[in-house]
Design a protein around this motif. Structure first.
Motif, PDB file in Angstrom:
ATOM      1  N   THR A  25       0.547  -1.338  -0.154  1.00  7.20           N
ATOM      2  CA  THR A  25       0.322   0.334  -0.374  1.00  7.20           C
ATOM      3  C   THR A  25       0.682   1.450   0.337  1.00  7.20           C
ATOM      4  N   ALA A  26       2.169   1.016   0.856  1.00  8.30           N
ATOM      5  CA  ALA A  26       2.902   2.260   0.351  1.00  8.30           C
ATOM      6  C   ALA A  26       4.031   2.669  -0.622  1.00  8.30           C
ATOM      7  N   VAL A  27       3.872   1.556  -2.147  1.00  5.63           N
ATOM      8  CA  VAL A  27       4.016   1.592  -3.172  1.00  5.63           C
ATOM      9  C   VAL A  27       3.059   2.226  -3.925  1.00  5.63           C
ATOM     10  N   ALA A 154       9.826   6.424   0.472  1.00  4.12           N
ATOM     11  CA  ALA A 154       9.759   7.287  -0.385  1.00  4.12           C
ATOM     12  C   ALA A 154       9.735   6.996  -1.799  1.00  4.12           C
ATOM     13  N   PHE A 155      10.909   5.848  -1.818  1.00  9.03           N
ATOM     14  CA  PHE A 155      12.235   5.799  -3.043  1.00  9.03           C
ATOM     15  C   PHE A 155      11.688   7.032  -3.911  1.00  9.03           C
ATOM     16  N   ASP A 156      13.246   8.247  -3.008  1.00  6.04           N
ATOM     17  CA  ASP A 156      13.076   9.672  -3.351  1.00  6.04           C
ATOM     18  C   ASP A 156      14.750   9.206  -4.391  1.00  6.04           C
ATOM     19  N   ALA A 182      11.028  10.604  -8.445  1.00  8.42           N
ATOM     20  CA  ALA A 182      12.238  10.618  -7.613  1.00  8.42           C
ATOM     21  C   ALA A 182      13.373  12.041  -7.413  1.00  8.42           C
ATOM     22  N   LYS A 183      13.664  12.071  -6.550  1.00  2.00           N
ATOM     23  CA  LYS A 183      14.753  13.040  -6.163  1.00  2.00           C
ATOM     24  C   LYS A 183      15.648  12.696  -7.168  1.00  2.00           C
ATOM     25  N   LYS A 184      16.411  12.198  -6.843  1.00  2.43           N
ATOM     26  CA  LYS A 184      17.263  11.153  -7.838  1.00  2.43           C
ATOM     27  C   LYS A 184      17.674  10.550  -8.297  1.00  2.43           C
ATOM     28  N   GLY A 239      22.750   5.404  -0.811  1.00  7.17           N
ATOM     29  CA  GLY A 239      20.274   5.653  -0.099  1.00  7.17           C
ATOM     30  C   GLY A 239      19.977   5.242  -0.990  1.00  7.17           C
ATOM     31  N   CYS A 240      19.976   4.544  -1.927  1.00  5.92           N
ATOM     32  CA  CYS A 240      19.020   5.036  -2.825  1.00  5.92           C
ATOM     33  C   CYS A 240      17.433   3.545  -2.059  1.00  5.92           C
TER      34      CYS A 240
END
Length: 277
Positions: A25-27, A154-156, A182-184, A239-240
């Motif tokens: 559910t988070a994904v 969050a898979f940022d 994603a931020k990166k 940090g991925c």
């Protein structure tokens, strides 16, 4: 268009852990997707034999197995519905009963009617692994493998495993919904795995940057370690939260012949991994 995510739940012989509810559910919430849930329960043909009835009571054993499978499915669906309510994800659930040899194939078939598949892959759970293999190679959809020991975040920061192949390119394209959020993005190339031009990863990173995605390339050196471990360790060190990979392999009379990295991820999953075949 709203994405439609799919979560097949393993109920027999080794059921999914409850962790799959929160992770899936988070994904789905991250993607803004609806979540279709399917509990694939087992049905076992009755054995009509006097010896089986009176000496070992096989019919009763069959009923107990089917009841246990059904209860696992009901428990897992309830957990997903509760987690979906908390995460603001629309959950629609159904159950289906199938014979044991067709449980994983049924999950793969149903997955074809959705955009992306989420699968709980637990350590030492051969049933969840069989289902994962079947869905990766038989559904034609990208599959996110979710380990029960890691909370899906969050898979940022997303990592892409890159070797310049068709399968890797397909995976990168299938991962667009994650890359866009994603931020990166880190493009990871294992330099000592194949005879690759090191600049290949840099070319993909440049292409992503042209599309408005912050991306950089990194070269990993496995130093004799398995490729799957090198990629997962490299992604985690940066940090991925998600690793994107091509699913290498093919099906021959239902025997899966997999590439080393794919086999390694299915055997030892230490972070969320999206496989695309």
């Amino acid at each position: 268009m709203k994405l439609q995510a799919f979560l097949p739940l393993v109920t027999y012989t080794d059921p999914n852990s409850d962790a799959v509810a929160a992770n899936a559910t988070a994904v789905a919430a991250l993607l803004g997707a609806d979540l279709g849930v399917l509990a694939v329960n087992v049905t076992i043909p009755q054995v009509s034999n006097a010896l089986s009835r009176f000496l070992i009571d096989v019919p009763d054993m069959i009923r107990q197995a089917e009841t246990t499978s059904r209860k696992h499915g009901e428990r897992l669906i309830a957990a997903v519905e509760e987690a979906g309510k908390a995460a603001g994800v629309a959950v629609s659930a159904e159950t289906i009963a199938e014979s044991q040899p067709l449980l994983s194939a049924t999950a793969a078939l149903q997955a074809r009617y959705h955009d992306i598949v989420l699968i709980g892959l637990e350590t030492d759970n051969p049933t969840s692994r069989t289902t994962a293999e079947s869905v990766v190679f038989g559904s034609g959809r990208p599959v996110v493998l979710l380990p029960e020991t890691v909370d899906a975040g969050a898979f940022d920061h997303v990592a892409i495993a890159w070797d310049g192949s068709r399968v890797a390119a397909r995976a990168a394209a299938d991962a667009r919904p994650f890359l866009a959020r994603a931020k990166k993005v880190s493009v990871l190339t294992v330099a000592d795995e194949k005879k690759l031009v090191v600049e290949d990863g840099a070319r993909l990173a440049e292409s992503l940057r042209r599309g408005g995605i912050e991306a950089e390339a990194a070269v990993l050196h496995g130093k004799g370690a398995a490729v799957a471990r090198t990629l997962q360790d490299g992604a985690k060190e940066r940090g991925c939260g998600l690793l994107v990979m091509g699913g290498y392999g093919h099906s021959r009379v239902r025997d899966f012949v997999m590439g080393g990295a794919t086999e390694g991820v299915l055997k030892s999953l230490s972070m969320p991994v999206m496989l695309s075949h």
